[in-house]
Design an enzyme around this catalytic site. Structure first.
Site, short mmCIF file in Angstrom:
data_model
loop_
_atom_site.label_atom_id
_atom_site.label_comp_id
_atom_site.label_asym_id
_atom_site.label_seq_id
_atom_site.Cartn_x
_atom_site.Cartn_y
_atom_site.Cartn_z
CD GLU A 58 -8.43 35.91 41.81
OE1 GLU A 58 -7.52 35.07 41.85
OE2 GLU A 58 -8.43 36.89 41.04
CG HIS A 123 -0.72 36.35 35.27
ND1 HIS A 123 -0.72 34.99 35.11
CD2 HIS A 123 -2.03 36.71 35.36
CE1 HIS A 123 -1.97 34.53 35.10
NE2 HIS A 123 -2.78 35.57 35.24
#
Length: 297
Positions: A58, A123
């Site tokens: 991430e 997204h």
């Protein structure tokens, strides 16, 4: 002319592709919660101590995305100043900056307010559009140093190209919903769903079959457009090559999608699946741009 700008455009385009693939890795590995609900920090820190693999994935995605956001803004300003005389430059420059900023905000919203399926699908959709806008902007840089002939595209083919490009974006969202709703293996067989269940209309199997049906339609549609285009545009080499490339991408997209199911979600095949749809959407947008030029002529 503009050699440095060309190189910068290529680097930025490749970087945007990397961001797309890293985002897919985040999704496939379930690393979206790797930093909890903290953004832009990670668990309230710049670098957490002894981070787990999900946190590293991430954080890497956030770091690369931030750098590429800056590169896209620089590319847009640079193109505006150097090749702003070209009709599409300012539109693509504005679009590229807006899309890179908006996709970042969507990513932040997904972290702070929870991993909503709709937000996550959006997204990816905006990330894809952002990548395409940067690639097209880079293509304009190369076109600026040469004489570009406006193609003559029959109205019927133009309409099909406009429609299939919009439809391809819808197909992207159905695929994103498959991933983000955990429906990737809801149907374990190809082309039908499961043993004893040929079709499905609800729940996760319904989402999976919706995407398969949408993907099958776009394959047939692009095949039809390619055949018509090759017959009716024998003197338009760029358009013909673009149509062939679009069909190659949609074929690879279909094949990789089948293999993802057969191999039980192999990560590399899943990444190629995302890579091929990125190429397809970008090629279709380029063909639309060429068609619009011909229509204005």
């Amino acid at each position: 002319m503009n050699k440095l700008l060309k190189l910068f455009g290529i680097i930025t385009s490749l970087g945007m592709l990397l961001v797309l693939l890293m985002g897919a890795v985040v999704t496939k590995t379930g690393s979206g919660d790797g930093c909890g609900n903290s953004w832009p920090l990670c668990y309230g820190k710049v670098l957490p101590e002894a981070p787990e693999l999900e946190t590293i994935i991430e954080l890497s995605h956030r770091f690369v995305s931030a750098i590429l956001g800056l590169l896209v803004i620089i590319l847009a300003i640079w193109c505006w100043r150097k090749i702003g005389h070209m009709r599409e430059t300012k539109i693509l420059a504005i679009a590229s900056v807006f899309l890179i900023v908006f996709q970042g905000l969507l990513g932040a919203a997904a972290v702070v307010w929870g991993q909503s399926d709709i937000v996550l699908a959006s997204h990816f959709g905006f990330s894809l559009a952002s990548f395409a806008s940067v690639v097209l902007l880079t293509i304009l840089v190369f076109e600026a140093s040469q004489t570009v002939r406006k193609p003559i595209v029959p109205k019927r083919i133009r309409i099909h190209l406009y429609a299939v490009t919009i439809y391809s974006y819808i197909v992207v969202y159905t695929g994103a919903l498959v991933r983000h709703t955990g429906s990737s293996m809801a149907c374990g067989n190809v082309p039908f769903c499961n043993d004893g269940q040929l079709l499905a209309f609800s729940g996760q199997p319904g989402i999976q079959m919706l995407h398969r049906t949408a993907a099958m339609l776009i394959f047939v549609w692009i095949l039809y457009i390619m055949i018509k285009g090759l017959r009716e545009m024998k003197n338009e080499r760029t358009m013909r090559r673009g149509l062939i490339l679009a069909f190659v991408f949609v074929s690879l997209q279909a094949l990789s999608g089948i293999l993802v199911v057969v191999t039980k979600l192999n990560l590399f095949l899943a990444l190629f699946h995302g890579l091929f749809i990125s190429g397809l959407f970008t090629v279709l947008l380029y063909l639309v741009m060429l068609s619009l030029r011909g229509a204005r002529q």
